[in-house]
Design a protein around this motif. Sequence first.
Motif, PDB file in Angstrom:
ATOM      1  N   THR A 124     -31.117  56.781  -1.891  1.00  0.00           N
ATOM      2  CA  THR A 124     -31.087  56.493  -0.470  1.00  0.00           C
ATOM      3  C   THR A 124     -32.508  56.404   0.078  1.00  0.00           C
ATOM      4  O   THR A 124     -33.480  56.782  -0.587  1.00  0.00           O
ATOM      5  N   LEU A 125     -32.625  55.937   1.299  1.00  0.00           N
ATOM      6  CA  LEU A 125     -33.939  55.877   1.932  1.00  0.00           C
ATOM      7  C   LEU A 125     -34.529  57.264   2.131  1.00  0.00           C
ATOM      8  O   LEU A 125     -35.748  57.421   2.273  1.00  0.00           O
ATOM      9  N   GLU A 126     -33.676  58.270   2.149  1.00  0.00           N
ATOM     10  CA  GLU A 126     -34.141  59.652   2.277  1.00  0.00           C
ATOM     11  C   GLU A 126     -34.528  60.261   0.940  1.00  0.00           C
ATOM     12  O   GLU A 126     -34.988  61.403   0.879  1.00  0.00           O
ATOM     13  N   GLY A 127     -34.330  59.509  -0.149  1.00  0.00           N
ATOM     14  CA  GLY A 127     -34.719  59.987  -1.467  1.00  0.00           C
ATOM     15  C   GLY A 127     -33.626  60.688  -2.249  1.00  0.00           C
ATOM     16  O   GLY A 127     -33.877  61.230  -3.323  1.00  0.00           O
ATOM     17  N   ASP A 128     -32.390  60.663  -1.745  1.00  0.00           N
ATOM     18  CA  ASP A 128     -31.285  61.317  -2.455  1.00  0.00           C
ATOM     19  C   ASP A 128     -30.675  60.376  -3.494  1.00  0.00           C
ATOM     20  O   ASP A 128     -30.432  59.191  -3.197  1.00  0.00           O
ATOM     21  N   PRO A 129     -30.396  60.850  -4.703  1.00  0.00           N
ATOM     22  CA  PRO A 129     -29.790  59.994  -5.723  1.00  0.00           C
ATOM     23  C   PRO A 129     -28.430  59.483  -5.256  1.00  0.00           C
ATOM     24  O   PRO A 129     -27.616  60.243  -4.722  1.00  0.00           O
ATOM     25  N   LEU A 130     -28.180  58.205  -5.487  1.00  0.00           N
ATOM     26  CA  LEU A 130     -26.887  57.654  -5.082  1.00  0.00           C
ATOM     27  C   LEU A 130     -25.747  58.247  -5.883  1.00  0.00           C
ATOM     28  O   LEU A 130     -24.605  58.257  -5.441  1.00  0.00           O
ATOM     29  N   ALA A 131     -26.054  58.741  -7.080  1.00  0.00           N
ATOM     30  CA  ALA A 131     -25.015  59.396  -7.866  1.00  0.00           C
ATOM     31  C   ALA A 131     -24.426  60.590  -7.119  1.00  0.00           C
ATOM     32  O   ALA A 131     -23.255  60.931  -7.298  1.00  0.00           O
ATOM     33  N   ASP A 132     -25.240  61.217  -6.262  1.00  0.00           N
ATOM     34  CA  ASP A 132     -24.758  62.351  -5.472  1.00  0.00           C
ATOM     35  C   ASP A 132     -24.125  61.904  -4.162  1.00  0.00           C
ATOM     36  O   ASP A 132     -23.105  62.443  -3.731  1.00  0.00           O
ATOM     37  N   VAL A 133     -24.731  60.913  -3.533  1.00  0.00           N
ATOM     38  CA  VAL A 133     -24.298  60.490  -2.196  1.00  0.00           C
ATOM     39  C   VAL A 133     -23.119  59.533  -2.251  1.00  0.00           C
ATOM     40  O   VAL A 133     -22.213  59.589  -1.411  1.00  0.00           O
ATOM     41  N   SER A 134     -23.119  58.661  -3.238  1.00  0.00           N
ATOM     42  CA  SER A 134     -22.059  57.664  -3.377  1.00  0.00           C
ATOM     43  C   SER A 134     -21.673  57.541  -4.846  1.00  0.00           C
ATOM     44  O   SER A 134     -22.065  56.596  -5.533  1.00  0.00           O
ATOM     45  N   PRO A 135     -20.903  58.496  -5.363  1.00  0.00           N
ATOM     46  CA  PRO A 135     -20.599  58.525  -6.800  1.00  0.00           C
ATOM     47  C   PRO A 135     -19.915  57.264  -7.312  1.00  0.00           C
ATOM     48  O   PRO A 135     -20.014  56.956  -8.507  1.00  0.00           O
ATOM     49  N   SER A 136     -19.250  56.537  -6.447  1.00  0.00           N
ATOM     50  CA  SER A 136     -18.560  55.328  -6.900  1.00  0.00           C
ATOM     51  C   SER A 136     -19.508  54.147  -7.075  1.00  0.00           C
ATOM     52  O   SER A 136     -19.133  53.121  -7.649  1.00  0.00           O
ATOM     53  N   SER A 137     -20.726  54.249  -6.571  1.00  0.00           N
ATOM     54  CA  SER A 137     -21.692  53.153  -6.696  1.00  0.00           C
ATOM     55  C   SER A 137     -22.265  53.096  -8.112  1.00  0.00           C
ATOM     56  O   SER A 137     -22.491  54.124  -8.745  1.00  0.00           O
ATOM     57  N   SER A 138     -22.495  51.882  -8.584  1.00  0.00           N
ATOM     58  CA  SER A 138     -23.042  51.673  -9.919  1.00  0.00           C
ATOM     59  C   SER A 138     -24.261  50.773  -9.857  1.00  0.00           C
ATOM     60  O   SER A 138     -24.301  49.819  -9.066  1.00  0.00           O
ATOM     61  N   ALA A 139     -25.229  51.054 -10.721  1.00  0.00           N
ATOM     62  CA  ALA A 139     -26.435  50.221 -10.763  1.00  0.00           C
ATOM     63  C   ALA A 139     -26.129  48.798 -11.198  1.00  0.00           C
ATOM     64  O   ALA A 139     -26.929  47.891 -10.945  1.00  0.00           O
ATOM     65  N   THR A 140     -24.977  48.571 -11.816  1.00  0.00           N
ATOM     66  CA  THR A 140     -24.609  47.212 -12.196  1.00  0.00           C
ATOM     67  C   THR A 140     -24.365  46.335 -10.971  1.00  0.00           C
ATOM     68  O   THR A 140     -24.355  45.108 -11.081  1.00  0.00           O
ATOM     69  N   GLU A 141     -24.181  46.956  -9.803  1.00  0.00           N
ATOM     70  CA  GLU A 141     -24.008  46.187  -8.563  1.00  0.00           C
ATOM     71  C   GLU A 141     -25.315  45.593  -8.066  1.00  0.00           C
ATOM     72  O   GLU A 141     -25.304  44.740  -7.165  1.00  0.00           O
ATOM     73  N   LEU A 142     -26.446  46.004  -8.622  1.00  0.00           N
ATOM     74  CA  LEU A 142     -27.734  45.578  -8.094  1.00  0.00           C
ATOM     75  C   LEU A 142     -28.046  44.119  -8.397  1.00  0.00           C
ATOM     76  O   LEU A 142     -28.805  43.484  -7.669  1.00  0.00           O
ATOM     77  N   PHE A 143     -27.501  43.576  -9.466  1.00  0.00           N
ATOM     78  CA  PHE A 143     -27.862  42.219  -9.863  1.00  0.00           C
ATOM     79  C   PHE A 143     -26.684  41.536 -10.539  1.00  0.00           C
ATOM     80  O   PHE A 143     -25.742  42.187 -11.003  1.00  0.00           O
ATOM     81  N   ALA A 144     -26.750  40.215 -10.586  1.00  0.00           N
ATOM     82  CA  ALA A 144     -25.776  39.410 -11.308  1.00  0.00           C
ATOM     83  C   ALA A 144     -26.425  38.872 -12.579  1.00  0.00           C
ATOM     84  O   ALA A 144     -27.631  38.628 -12.618  1.00  0.00           O
ATOM     85  N   GLY A 145     -25.628  38.683 -13.606  1.00  0.00           N
ATOM     86  CA  GLY A 145     -26.162  38.132 -14.848  1.00  0.00           C
ATOM     87  C   GLY A 145     -26.111  39.141 -15.978  1.00  0.00           C
ATOM     88  O   GLY A 145     -25.808  40.316 -15.780  1.00  0.00           O
ATOM     89  N   ARG A 146     -26.432  38.662 -17.165  1.00  0.00           N
ATOM     90  CA  ARG A 146     -26.388  39.480 -18.365  1.00  0.00           C
ATOM     91  C   ARG A 146     -27.788  39.673 -18.925  1.00  0.00           C
ATOM     92  O   ARG A 146     -28.686  38.867 -18.734  1.00  0.00           O
ATOM     93  N   SER A 147     -27.948  40.751 -19.641  1.00  0.00           N
ATOM     94  CA  SER A 147     -29.227  41.081 -20.260  1.00  0.00           C
ATOM     95  C   SER A 147     -29.610  40.036 -21.310  1.00  0.00           C
ATOM     96  O   SER A 147     -28.801  39.624 -22.140  1.00  0.00           O
ATOM     97  N   ILE A 148     -30.890  39.634 -21.284  1.00  0.00           N
ATOM     98  CA  ILE A 148     -31.374  38.692 -22.289  1.00  0.00           C
ATOM     99  C   ILE A 148     -31.436  39.341 -23.668  1.00  0.00           C
ATOM    100  O   ILE A 148     -31.410  38.657 -24.694  1.00  0.00           O
ATOM    101  N   TYR A 149     -31.483  40.659 -23.704  1.00  0.00           N
ATOM    102  CA  TYR A 149     -31.524  41.364 -24.989  1.00  0.00           C
ATOM    103  C   TYR A 149     -30.213  41.188 -25.747  1.00  0.00           C
ATOM    104  O   TYR A 149     -30.207  41.151 -26.984  1.00  0.00           O
ATOM    105  N   GLU A 150     -29.111  41.075 -25.024  1.00  0.00           N
ATOM    106  CA  GLU A 150     -27.838  40.809 -25.688  1.00  0.00           C
ATOM    107  C   GLU A 150     -27.853  39.427 -26.327  1.00  0.00           C
ATOM    108  O   GLU A 150     -27.346  39.243 -27.448  1.00  0.00           O
TER     109      GLU A 150
END
Length: 424
Positions: free
Chosen positions: A144-170
């Motif tokens: 969050t903007l206050e510095g709290d981990p989203l895992a604590d504030v919004s447990p349902s949120s996932s970092a996969t929501e940050l971007f679209a597309g697949r890893s080039i490493y795959e």
Amino acid sequence: MRASLESRLRERSDEDGIVFPAYDDYSFANVPETALAVLDDAFERRLPADVLEGVDTAVDNVVVFLLDGFGYEHWKRHRGAHEFLRRIEDAGTVAPLTAIYPSETAAALTTVATASPPVEHGLLGWFQYLESAGRIVETLPFRTLEGDPLADVSPSSSATELFAGRSIYERAERAGIDPYAILPAEFVESGYTRATTAGATRVGYDTATDLALSIRRALEVSADPAYVYAYEPTIDAISHAEGTGTERYRQNLAAVLERLQHELLERLDPDLAARTLLVVTADHGIVDTAPEENVVMTDWERWPSLRETFRRDEAGEPRLPTGSPRNVHFHVRPDRLEKARGIVDSTLDGRTFTREEALESDLFGPGEPSALFERRCGDLIAVHRNRGLWWAEMDSIGMHGGLTGEEMLVPLAAARLDALRASR
């Protein structure tokens, strides 16, 4: 150094000195597939062939070393002080590229990881509105903007929501390439890192010595062919805090380059060096600002009127701008866009783009806008000429994200490691 290419890229700038991304040819967005294409022809989003002219690319391994914030102007400024940079110039090639827009880390690292421009991957700045959390978040730290981990504030949120597309490493793995991602230990296992480096062997490091050692060891233990990506953020962080002209900046840059030279040129097996191409690049450059001159929009006399034009969030509150202080996205009601632009243009020393203008000019890249881009991109985008612009106080000196030459030109340096070993 490719002075003629630098001139050509600068000639594409407009009357305000704005350097637009050259996605069709000399663009940072084309670095990942260019590097992988050395190992396999399946990767087609490449830089022009002349970027690697004179460099022997008959290799089994490629190392892409990304030095965060070390733009083309910084390379030119510091090359005389560092033997490692001089060796690359003597034994290989150094060409300028344009960064993507925005010229900032969150968007650029996602481009490195997905080989797609922001219009496709949709991560358009350090600060983005995350629907599942119902708030603006800091993207890569995923907090969050206050510095709290989203895992604590919004447990349902996932970092996969940050971007679209697949890893080039795959994709690399499917092509029979052994991929590695070497990253600072503090976030090597973060949600964002796990999502963007899926398919790679992740290696964390703590110091410049550990970083260089990790690159050498990855080359030694990997199966051929191998793609080793390594990321170093220290001088970018120092630039934010102190600017680019301090002793700490110079000493940390020296430490990184000296350790790379020690591990890759002095300790790596000569046969392995002859089979390895080193590529050094950066995600953006940096413009030094005067903090007391950075612009806090809430101090504007017409801020209440501008705020009234904003779209509303789920709670009915005006949505504050997202992006970053050099890449400001205003989310404006369709019937208030003209009013909002008039307020910003009358106050801003810089440039504004509507979303339509940005898409017409391929500011965020060519291609079909993803659904995530459509949700994230502002209706009005503002870029200050050379200062920060935000709705809160800013304490950074070095900034990036905008369209100045200092931010937008980055190096693409390449040489085979055995040639670097022989160069003095």
